[in-house]
Scaffold this motif. Structure first.
Motif, PDB file in Angstrom:
ATOM      1  N   SER A 194       0.823  -1.198   0.000  1.00 54.11           N
ATOM      2  CA  SER A 194       0.000   0.000   0.000  1.00 54.11           C
ATOM      3  C   SER A 194       0.864   1.257   0.000  1.00 54.11           C
ATOM      4  CB  SER A 194      -0.923   0.010   1.226  1.00 54.11           C
ATOM      5  OG  SER A 194      -1.829  -1.075   1.182  1.00 54.11           O
ATOM      6  N   TYR A 195       0.234   2.357  -0.369  1.00 59.53           N
ATOM      7  CA  TYR A 195       0.880   3.660  -0.391  1.00 59.53           C
ATOM      8  C   TYR A 195       0.505   4.471   0.855  1.00 59.53           C
ATOM      9  CZ  TYR A 195       1.788   3.041  -5.420  1.00 59.53           C
ATOM     10  OH  TYR A 195       2.223   2.596  -6.648  1.00 59.53           O
ATOM     11  N   ILE A 196       1.295   5.522   1.090  1.00 57.72           N
ATOM     12  CA  ILE A 196       0.854   6.556   2.018  1.00 57.72           C
ATOM     13  C   ILE A 196       0.702   7.864   1.244  1.00 57.72           C
ATOM     14  CG2 ILE A 196       1.888   5.489   4.059  1.00 57.72           C
ATOM     15  CD1 ILE A 196       4.004   7.813   3.960  1.00 57.72           C
ATOM     16  N   ALA A 197      -0.317   8.629   1.645  1.00 58.53           N
ATOM     17  CA  ALA A 197      -0.538   9.977   1.122  1.00 58.53           C
ATOM     18  C   ALA A 197      -0.800  10.848   2.339  1.00 58.53           C
ATOM     19  CB  ALA A 197      -1.732   9.993   0.162  1.00 58.53           C
ATOM     20  N   PRO A 198       0.244  11.276   3.040  1.00 55.99           N
ATOM     21  CA  PRO A 198       0.094  11.888   4.357  1.00 55.99           C
ATOM     22  C   PRO A 198      -0.869  13.070   4.403  1.00 55.99           C
ATOM     23  CG  PRO A 198       2.392  11.385   3.947  1.00 55.99           C
ATOM     24  CD  PRO A 198       1.664  11.173   2.657  1.00 55.99           C
ATOM     25  N   HIS A 199      -1.733  13.040   5.397  1.00 53.13           N
ATOM     26  CA  HIS A 199      -2.623  14.164   5.660  1.00 53.13           C
ATOM     27  C   HIS A 199      -1.780  15.339   6.151  1.00 53.13           C
ATOM     28  CE1 HIS A 199      -5.519  16.493   8.210  1.00 53.13           C
ATOM     29  NE2 HIS A 199      -6.296  16.277   7.168  1.00 53.13           N
ATOM     30  N   ASN A 200      -2.110  16.551   5.688  1.00 49.85           N
ATOM     31  CA  ASN A 200      -1.289  17.710   6.046  1.00 49.85           C
ATOM     32  C   ASN A 200      -2.116  18.975   5.879  1.00 49.85           C
ATOM     33  OD1 ASN A 200       0.943  19.497   6.470  1.00 49.85           O
ATOM     34  ND2 ASN A 200       1.206  19.645   4.252  1.00 49.85           N
ATOM     35  N   ALA A 201      -2.878  19.311   6.922  1.00 49.17           N
ATOM     36  CA  ALA A 201      -3.741  20.497   6.869  1.00 49.17           C
ATOM     37  C   ALA A 201      -3.339  21.491   7.939  1.00 49.17           C
ATOM     38  CB  ALA A 201      -5.199  20.089   7.038  1.00 49.17           C
ATOM     39  N   GLN A 202      -2.035  21.598   8.177  1.00 50.68           N
ATOM     40  CA  GLN A 202      -1.547  22.476   9.241  1.00 50.68           C
ATOM     41  C   GLN A 202      -0.759  23.640   8.627  1.00 50.68           C
ATOM     42  OE1 GLN A 202      -3.208  21.162  11.479  1.00 50.68           O
ATOM     43  NE2 GLN A 202      -3.234  19.007  10.934  1.00 50.68           N
ATOM     44  N   SER A 203       0.290  24.048   9.301  1.00 57.19           N
ATOM     45  CA  SER A 203       1.058  25.212   8.842  1.00 57.19           C
ATOM     46  C   SER A 203       2.107  24.806   7.803  1.00 57.19           C
ATOM     47  CB  SER A 203       1.759  25.861  10.041  1.00 57.19           C
ATOM     48  OG  SER A 203       2.985  25.204  10.298  1.00 57.19           O
ATOM     49  N   PRO A 204       2.801  25.792   7.198  1.00 52.26           N
ATOM     50  CA  PRO A 204       3.897  25.457   6.279  1.00 52.26           C
ATOM     51  C   PRO A 204       5.021  24.662   6.940  1.00 52.26           C
ATOM     52  CG  PRO A 204       3.187  27.699   5.903  1.00 52.26           C
ATOM     53  CD  PRO A 204       2.477  27.240   7.156  1.00 52.26           C
ATOM     54  N   LEU A 205       5.148  24.719   8.269  1.00 51.62           N
ATOM     55  CA  LEU A 205       6.159  23.891   8.930  1.00 51.62           C
ATOM     56  C   LEU A 205       5.837  22.417   8.727  1.00 51.62           C
ATOM     57  CD1 LEU A 205       8.630  23.419  10.699  1.00 51.62           C
ATOM     58  CD2 LEU A 205       7.148  23.650  12.709  1.00 51.62           C
ATOM     59  N   CYS A 206       4.568  22.051   8.874  1.00 53.34           N
ATOM     60  CA  CYS A 206       4.203  20.643   8.690  1.00 53.34           C
ATOM     61  C   CYS A 206       4.458  20.185   7.260  1.00 53.34           C
ATOM     62  CB  CYS A 206       2.740  20.417   9.076  1.00 53.34           C
ATOM     63  SG  CYS A 206       2.543  19.567  10.649  1.00 53.34           S
ATOM     64  N   THR A 207       4.319  21.092   6.303  1.00 53.28           N
ATOM     65  CA  THR A 207       4.642  20.730   4.922  1.00 53.28           C
ATOM     66  C   THR A 207       6.114  20.383   4.801  1.00 53.28           C
ATOM     67  OG1 THR A 207       2.916  22.222   4.132  1.00 53.28           O
ATOM     68  CG2 THR A 207       4.533  21.479   2.516  1.00 53.28           C
ATOM     69  N   LEU A 208       6.970  21.165   5.452  1.00 50.00           N
ATOM     70  CA  LEU A 208       8.399  20.854   5.440  1.00 50.00           C
ATOM     71  C   LEU A 208       8.688  19.523   6.118  1.00 50.00           C
ATOM     72  CD1 LEU A 208      10.273  24.206   6.205  1.00 50.00           C
ATOM     73  CD2 LEU A 208      10.497  22.778   4.168  1.00 50.00           C
ATOM     74  N   VAL A 209       8.053  19.272   7.263  1.00 51.66           N
ATOM     75  CA  VAL A 209       8.242  18.005   7.967  1.00 51.66           C
ATOM     76  C   VAL A 209       7.879  16.846   7.040  1.00 51.66           C
ATOM     77  CG1 VAL A 209       7.407  16.560   9.866  1.00 51.66           C
ATOM     78  CG2 VAL A 209       7.903  18.981  10.266  1.00 51.66           C
ATOM     79  N   ASN A 210       6.737  16.967   6.366  1.00 51.95           N
ATOM     80  CA  ASN A 210       6.307  15.907   5.458  1.00 51.95           C
ATOM     81  C   ASN A 210       7.222  15.775   4.247  1.00 51.95           C
ATOM     82  OD1 ASN A 210       3.718  14.479   6.271  1.00 51.95           O
ATOM     83  ND2 ASN A 210       3.142  16.607   6.644  1.00 51.95           N
ATOM     84  N   ALA A 211       7.842  16.871   3.837  1.00 53.97           N
ATOM     85  CA  ALA A 211       8.775  16.795   2.714  1.00 53.97           C
ATOM     86  C   ALA A 211       9.986  15.937   3.068  1.00 53.97           C
ATOM     87  CB  ALA A 211       9.223  18.194   2.302  1.00 53.97           C
TER      88      ALA A 211
END
Length: 377
Positions: free
Chosen positions: A282-299
């Motif tokens: 299976s794949y992951i498609a991480p949920h990310n509806a927070q600040s731009p910091l969380c986008t960096l963490v997910n990157a």
């Protein structure tokens, strides 16, 4: 190296109060994390300070030991605060070694990360508006869009609401064409029977996936819907344990897991969730509806996991100032997130700017109130 202090910062975005945590060490290195809770703010901020005895005085580079201390300190419980503290520890570890966090996670699996835009449909629930807004986002280079066309529906849709919802999806598909992926968000709204009916109706538009069509903590219901409709189902954003992710993907009916880094337990737990999904093809498609910091963490996470499908991103559809509160934010180019190369997570809060945007008691997204899509107070 020891953690000697912690501070929290609240930034009042118009639809969600963001909460940041910053760890300070005796060697002058600091680490940043996020503890945003969506529909709650102050409880998560308070939890950071209440847990001080569980991490102050410890070496932040011993991330697993600190996480274990917090988990056992909460009697095998979990708090979003744990995730933010854990992220900040990874940030410190990367800075102490002068390497980005993704390198500590095993290195790059890919040169960039495909992103899908969310938060772009702030306005009237009208097919024409949605079509125009979608074209603007595609013009920015995005090749995938997610949206909730279902208004404030709860469990059921009456005939007129169903027609309008499908008309919105049709308008977006007609506007952007077949080469842009559509991801349909349901926000846990529907009963099983309603979700099955809608899932069949959506098949005409060939969506990449139908997200959380039923209450996502009800894994059995999610699996039942996935088995009865002809389009992929994605779920898992509410999961607070690896066991829940395992139950979801071991069914083989759901092959797109969406763990949220703040709920699943931070960077380390996201990596484990990805491994569990990979074990079940299976794949992951991480949920990310927070600040731009969380986008960096997910990157950083997305750079290192082998089974990343796509990454959610709000950064280009938030109000412009939201990118100005951090020293660096993720860069999305031609629909892909560029992987940062700076040490640690690669950013810091600009504290003199965040004071302009204080906590607001109306900064909450009430998904079952009419007109929530406008995100205006």
């Amino acid at each position: 190296m020891k953690i000697i202090d912690v501070k929290t910062f609240v930034v009042g975005n118009e639809w969600k109060n963001w909460v940041f945590v910053k760890l300070y060490t005796d060697e002058g290195i600091t680490g940043l994390g996020e503890v945003t809770g969506g529909l709650q703010t102050k409880p998560h901020e308070a939890a950071v300070h209440e847990m001080k005895p569980l991490f102050i005085g410890k070496d932040p580079r011993n991330i697993g030991e600190i996480y274990d201390s917090m988990k056992k300190g909460l009697f095998l419980g979990y708090s979003i605060a744990m995730s933010g503290i854990e992220q900040a520890c990874w940030d410190i570890l990367g800075k102490s070694l002068d390497v980005p966090v993704w390198q500590l996670l095993g290195g790059k699996m890919r040169p960039r990360i495909r992103a899908y835009a969310n938060g772009w449909y702030r306005g009237p629930r009208d097919p024409g508006f949605f079509a125009e807004a979608a074209l603007k986002v595609v013009a920015k280079g995005y090749t995938a869009l997610k949206f909730d066309p279902f208004g404030h529906a709860y469990r059921f849709l009456d005939r007129e609401e169903e027609k309008l919802s499908l008309a919105i999806v049709r308008a977006v598909r007609d506007a952007v064409g077949d080469n842009v992926d559509l991801l349909i968000e349901a926000h846990d709204r529907f009963s099983v029977s309603t979700a099955v009916k809608i899932g069949h109706a959506l098949a005409e538009f060939n969506p990449m996936f139908f997200e959380t069509p039923v209450m996502s903590t009800d894994i059995a219901a999610t699996i039942e819907v996935a088995r009865r409709i002809p389009i992929p189902v994605a779920s898992g954003e509410r999961s607070t344990s690896l066991r829940e992710i395992a139950e979801l993907v071991e069914s083989k009916a759901v092959s797109i897991a969406q763990p949220e880094v703040l709920l699943i337990g931070g960077i380390s737990m996201m990596m484990k969730a990805a491994a569990i999904a990979e074990a079940h093809e299976s794949y992951i498609a991480p949920h990310n509806a927070q600040s731009p910091l969380c986008t960096l963490v997910n990157a950083h996470i997305g750079a290192a996991v082998p089974n990343l499908l796509i990454q959610e991103c709000f950064d280009d559809t938030n109000t412009e100032w939201t990118k100005e509160i951090l020293a660096n934010t993720a860069v999305v180019k031609d629909g892909y997130i560029e992987i940062p190369d700076t040490p640690g997570l690669g950013t810091d809060l600009i504290e003199e700017r965040i004071v302009k945007y204080p906590y607001g008691d109306q900064n909450f997204l009430r998904l079952f109130e009419s007109g929530w899509e406008s995100r205006r107070k």
